[in-house]
Design a protein around this motif. Structure first.
Motif, PDB file in Angstrom:
ATOM      1  N   GLN A   1       0.800  -1.152   0.004  1.00 22.77           N
ATOM      2  CA  GLN A   1      -0.101   0.050   0.140  1.00 22.77           C
ATOM      3  C   GLN A   1       1.009   1.063  -0.161  1.00 22.77           C
ATOM      4  OE1 GLN A   1      -2.287   0.266   3.100  1.00 22.77           O
ATOM      5  NE2 GLN A   1      -3.554   2.014   2.678  1.00 22.77           N
ATOM      6  N   ILE A   2       2.010   1.364   0.828  1.00 19.27           N
ATOM      7  CA  ILE A   2       2.667   2.562   0.852  1.00 19.27           C
ATOM      8  C   ILE A   2       3.550   2.638  -0.421  1.00 19.27           C
ATOM      9  CG2 ILE A   2       4.902   3.178   1.785  1.00 19.27           C
ATOM     10  CD1 ILE A   2       4.099   1.983   4.591  1.00 19.27           C
ATOM     11  N   ARG A   3       4.034   1.378  -1.352  1.00 17.56           N
ATOM     12  CA  ARG A   3       4.661   1.481  -2.335  1.00 17.56           C
ATOM     13  C   ARG A   3       3.626   2.206  -3.439  1.00 17.56           C
ATOM     14  NH1 ARG A   3       8.390  -3.834  -3.755  1.00 17.56           N
ATOM     15  NH2 ARG A   3       9.688  -3.532  -2.145  1.00 17.56           N
ATOM     16  N   SER A   4       2.312   1.700  -3.191  1.00 16.73           N
ATOM     17  CA  SER A   4       1.565   2.298  -4.516  1.00 16.73           C
ATOM     18  C   SER A   4       1.128   3.711  -4.225  1.00 16.73           C
ATOM     19  CB  SER A   4       0.140   1.423  -4.150  1.00 16.73           C
ATOM     20  OG  SER A   4      -0.825   1.920  -5.000  1.00 16.73           O
ATOM     21  N   GLU A   5       0.907   4.254  -2.863  1.00 14.24           N
ATOM     22  CA  GLU A   5       0.691   5.442  -2.609  1.00 14.24           C
ATOM     23  C   GLU A   5       1.959   6.420  -3.099  1.00 14.24           C
ATOM     24  OE1 GLU A   5      -1.444   6.143   0.880  1.00 14.24           O
ATOM     25  OE2 GLU A   5      -2.943   4.484   0.369  1.00 14.24           O
ATOM     26  N   VAL A   6       3.151   5.900  -2.655  1.00 10.51           N
ATOM     27  CA  VAL A   6       4.420   6.570  -3.026  1.00 10.51           C
ATOM     28  C   VAL A   6       4.530   6.774  -4.397  1.00 10.51           C
ATOM     29  CG1 VAL A   6       6.798   6.360  -3.042  1.00 10.51           C
ATOM     30  CG2 VAL A   6       5.511   6.138  -0.665  1.00 10.51           C
ATOM     31  N   ALA A   7       3.941   5.727  -5.161  1.00  9.07           N
ATOM     32  CA  ALA A   7       4.190   5.869  -6.652  1.00  9.07           C
ATOM     33  C   ALA A   7       3.151   6.872  -7.109  1.00  9.07           C
ATOM     34  CB  ALA A   7       3.859   4.435  -7.284  1.00  9.07           C
ATOM     35  N   GLU A   8       2.053   6.807  -6.613  1.00  7.29           N
ATOM     36  CA  GLU A   8       1.152   7.782  -7.006  1.00  7.29           C
ATOM     37  C   GLU A   8       1.460   9.313  -6.720  1.00  7.29           C
ATOM     38  OE1 GLU A   8      -2.684   4.680  -6.266  1.00  7.29           O
ATOM     39  OE2 GLU A   8      -2.679   6.784  -5.330  1.00  7.29           O
ATOM     40  N   LEU A   9       1.826   9.273  -5.544  1.00  2.00           N
ATOM     41  CA  LEU A   9       2.379  10.887  -4.985  1.00  2.00           C
ATOM     42  C   LEU A   9       3.737  11.132  -5.805  1.00  2.00           C
ATOM     43  CD1 LEU A   9       2.498  10.549  -1.199  1.00  2.00           C
ATOM     44  CD2 LEU A   9       1.076  12.080  -2.685  1.00  2.00           C
ATOM     45  N   THR A  10       4.766  10.267  -6.416  1.00  2.42           N
ATOM     46  CA  THR A  10       5.892  10.500  -7.231  1.00  2.42           C
ATOM     47  C   THR A  10       5.251  11.046  -8.385  1.00  2.42           C
ATOM     48  OG1 THR A  10       7.142   8.904  -6.099  1.00  2.42           O
ATOM     49  CG2 THR A  10       7.848   9.685  -7.999  1.00  2.42           C
ATOM     50  N   VAL A  11       4.431  10.256  -9.175  1.00  4.55           N
ATOM     51  CA  VAL A  11       3.501  10.877 -10.446  1.00  4.55           C
ATOM     52  C   VAL A  11       3.016  12.172 -10.236  1.00  4.55           C
ATOM     53  CG1 VAL A  11       1.969   9.901 -12.103  1.00  4.55           C
ATOM     54  CG2 VAL A  11       3.466   8.243 -11.340  1.00  4.55           C
ATOM     55  N   MET A  12       2.149  12.149  -9.017  1.00  4.31           N
ATOM     56  CA  MET A  12       1.574  13.539  -8.965  1.00  4.31           C
ATOM     57  C   MET A  12       2.253  14.715  -9.021  1.00  4.31           C
ATOM     58  SD  MET A  12      -1.759  12.420  -6.608  1.00  4.31           S
ATOM     59  CE  MET A  12      -1.217  13.892  -5.542  1.00  4.31           C
ATOM     60  N   ALA A  13       3.485  14.472  -8.019  1.00  2.00           N
ATOM     61  CA  ALA A  13       4.722  15.388  -7.894  1.00  2.00           C
ATOM     62  C   ALA A  13       5.264  15.895  -9.174  1.00  2.00           C
ATOM     63  CB  ALA A  13       5.683  15.032  -6.992  1.00  2.00           C
ATOM     64  N   THR A  14       5.671  14.731 -10.012  1.00  2.00           N
ATOM     65  CA  THR A  14       6.466  14.958 -11.191  1.00  2.00           C
ATOM     66  C   THR A  14       5.568  15.774 -12.075  1.00  2.00           C
ATOM     67  OG1 THR A  14       7.676  13.050 -10.818  1.00  2.00           O
ATOM     68  CG2 THR A  14       7.683  13.881 -12.883  1.00  2.00           C
ATOM     69  N   GLU A  15       4.300  15.520 -12.204  1.00  2.00           N
ATOM     70  CA  GLU A  15       3.413  16.133 -13.007  1.00  2.00           C
ATOM     71  C   GLU A  15       3.167  17.598 -12.683  1.00  2.00           C
ATOM     72  OE1 GLU A  15       0.461  12.478 -14.673  1.00  2.00           O
ATOM     73  OE2 GLU A  15      -0.272  13.967 -13.280  1.00  2.00           O
ATOM     74  N   LYS A  16       3.233  17.922 -11.371  1.00  2.00           N
ATOM     75  CA  LYS A  16       2.850  19.271 -10.901  1.00  2.00           C
ATOM     76  C   LYS A  16       4.184  19.987 -11.395  1.00  2.00           C
ATOM     77  CE  LYS A  16      -0.722  18.715  -7.656  1.00  2.00           C
ATOM     78  NZ  LYS A  16      -1.154  18.905  -6.136  1.00  2.00           N
ATOM     79  N   VAL A  17       5.360  19.389 -11.046  1.00  2.00           N
ATOM     80  CA  VAL A  17       6.465  20.111 -11.116  1.00  2.00           C
ATOM     81  C   VAL A  17       6.778  20.700 -12.812  1.00  2.00           C
ATOM     82  CG1 VAL A  17       9.143  19.897 -10.929  1.00  2.00           C
ATOM     83  CG2 VAL A  17       7.707  19.541  -9.010  1.00  2.00           C
ATOM     84  N   THR A  18       6.392  19.475 -13.623  1.00  2.00           N
ATOM     85  CA  THR A  18       6.830  19.608 -14.743  1.00  2.00           C
ATOM     86  C   THR A  18       5.699  20.166 -15.948  1.00  2.00           C
ATOM     87  OG1 THR A  18       6.183  17.045 -15.484  1.00  2.00           O
ATOM     88  CG2 THR A  18       8.529  17.717 -14.887  1.00  2.00           C
ATOM     89  N   ARG A  19       4.584  20.313 -15.131  1.00  2.00           N
ATOM     90  CA  ARG A  19       3.357  20.791 -15.509  1.00  2.00           C
ATOM     91  C   ARG A  19       2.830  20.065 -16.895  1.00  2.00           C
ATOM     92  NH1 ARG A  19       1.192  25.906 -13.612  1.00  2.00           N
ATOM     93  NH2 ARG A  19       2.508  26.348 -11.838  1.00  2.00           N
ATOM     94  N   LYS A  20       3.138  18.712 -17.087  1.00  2.00           N
ATOM     95  CA  LYS A  20       2.685  17.941 -18.339  1.00  2.00           C
ATOM     96  C   LYS A  20       2.285  16.566 -17.878  1.00  2.00           C
ATOM     97  CE  LYS A  20       7.308  16.324 -19.548  1.00  2.00           C
ATOM     98  NZ  LYS A  20       8.157  16.247 -20.770  1.00  2.00           N
TER      99      LYS A  20
ATOM    100  N   LEU B   1       2.543  12.592 -18.088  1.00  2.00           N
ATOM    101  CA  LEU B   1       3.588  11.794 -18.324  1.00  2.00           C
ATOM    102  C   LEU B   1       3.168  10.422 -19.172  1.00  2.00           C
ATOM    103  CD1 LEU B   1       5.331  11.522 -14.887  1.00  2.00           C
ATOM    104  CD2 LEU B   1       6.241  12.894 -16.931  1.00  2.00           C
ATOM    105  N   THR B   2       3.971   9.993 -19.891  1.00  2.00           N
ATOM    106  CA  THR B   2       3.487   8.707 -20.571  1.00  2.00           C
ATOM    107  C   THR B   2       3.485   7.469 -19.873  1.00  2.00           C
ATOM    108  OG1 THR B   2       5.741   8.113 -21.421  1.00  2.00           O
ATOM    109  CG2 THR B   2       4.451   9.560 -22.818  1.00  2.00           C
ATOM    110  N   ASP B   3       3.070   6.236 -20.187  1.00  2.00           N
ATOM    111  CA  ASP B   3       3.316   5.086 -19.029  1.00  2.00           C
ATOM    112  C   ASP B   3       4.447   4.713 -19.005  1.00  2.00           C
ATOM    113  OD1 ASP B   3       0.240   5.271 -18.955  1.00  2.00           O
ATOM    114  OD2 ASP B   3       0.033   3.563 -20.664  1.00  2.00           O
ATOM    115  N   GLU B   4       5.444   4.837 -20.002  1.00  2.00           N
ATOM    116  CA  GLU B   4       6.681   4.531 -19.833  1.00  2.00           C
ATOM    117  C   GLU B   4       7.277   5.406 -18.876  1.00  2.00           C
ATOM    118  OE1 GLU B   4      10.072   2.487 -19.867  1.00  2.00           O
ATOM    119  OE2 GLU B   4       8.236   1.921 -20.712  1.00  2.00           O
ATOM    120  N   ASP B   5       6.999   6.772 -18.872  1.00  2.00           N
ATOM    121  CA  ASP B   5       7.765   7.708 -17.821  1.00  2.00           C
ATOM    122  C   ASP B   5       7.304   7.452 -16.470  1.00  2.00           C
ATOM    123  OD1 ASP B   5       7.774  10.609 -20.091  1.00  2.00           O
ATOM    124  OD2 ASP B   5       9.308   9.065 -19.899  1.00  2.00           O
TER     125      ASP B   5
END
Length: 187
Positions: free
Chosen positions: A137-156, A158-162
């Motif tokens: 559960q922690i891994r899943s939520e950390v992964a979601e947070l990482t994707v959200m943070a990355t999308e917010k920072v880069t403002r775009k 991400l592809t599935d591969e990214d």
């Protein structure tokens, strides 16, 4: 005409760059000040506005990234607290199992020994299963947070591969071995 007259005069005395020509200097200064006035009127305000907009956009991006990092830190602290609580509960389960085993040992030593071993093994499996579920559960939520943070920072988006690559990098940085080993108590 002045420039044409200055060339033979300058060439006879050495270099025209070294000998001053007052008329040329006056015209150069006049054109310089006219150019500066035109730039100050037309170009400099636009450049200044563009720089201010860029600065504002950068400050907003930094603020958004800081808010996202703060939220991620809060969530991580919350999940750590949940994990600590799960460890405490697991220790309570183990403690209750030990007490039950002692009570049964007084009544019937052989039977209680067998039951205690079974209960300890079952408790250990439950703890391990709960720990695995909590880690997943922690891994899943950390992964979601990482994707959200990355999308917010880069403002775009991400592809599935990214997304997979960022999640794998984030999970590699986390030390889940500490979570597995730290909560087992006396096994």
């Amino acid at each position: 005409m002045v420039a044409a007259a200055a060339i033979p005069l300058a060439s006879s005395s050495g270099s025209f760059l070294i000998s001053p020509n007052v008329g040329l200097m006056v015209w150069t200064l006049v054109l310089f000040f006219i150019s500066m006035a035109v730039l100050a009127k037309l170009a400099f305000p636009r450049i200044s506005q563009a720089l201010e907009r860029r600065q504002h956009a950068i400050e907003e991006s930094i603020d958004a990234a800081e808010r996202t990092r703060h939220e991620a830190d809060e969530l991580l602290a919350e999940y750590r607290e949940r994990l600590r609580e799960a460890r405490r509960q697991a220790e309570d389960i183990v403690q209750r199992a030990r007490q039950a085993a002692e009570v049964h040992a007084r009544d019937a030593q052989a039977d209680a020994h067998t039951r205690r071993d079974q209960m300890m093994e079952q408790t250990r499996r439950e703890i391990e299963a709960e720990t695995r579920r909590a880690i997943e559960q922690i891994r899943s939520e950390v992964a979601e947070l990482t994707v959200m943070a990355t999308e917010k920072v880069t403002r775009k988006s991400l592809t599935d591969e990214d997304q997979r690559r960022f999640v794998e990098e984030a999970l590699q940085e986390l030390d889940f071995a500490v979570l597995r080993d730290g909560g087992g108590g006396d096994r």
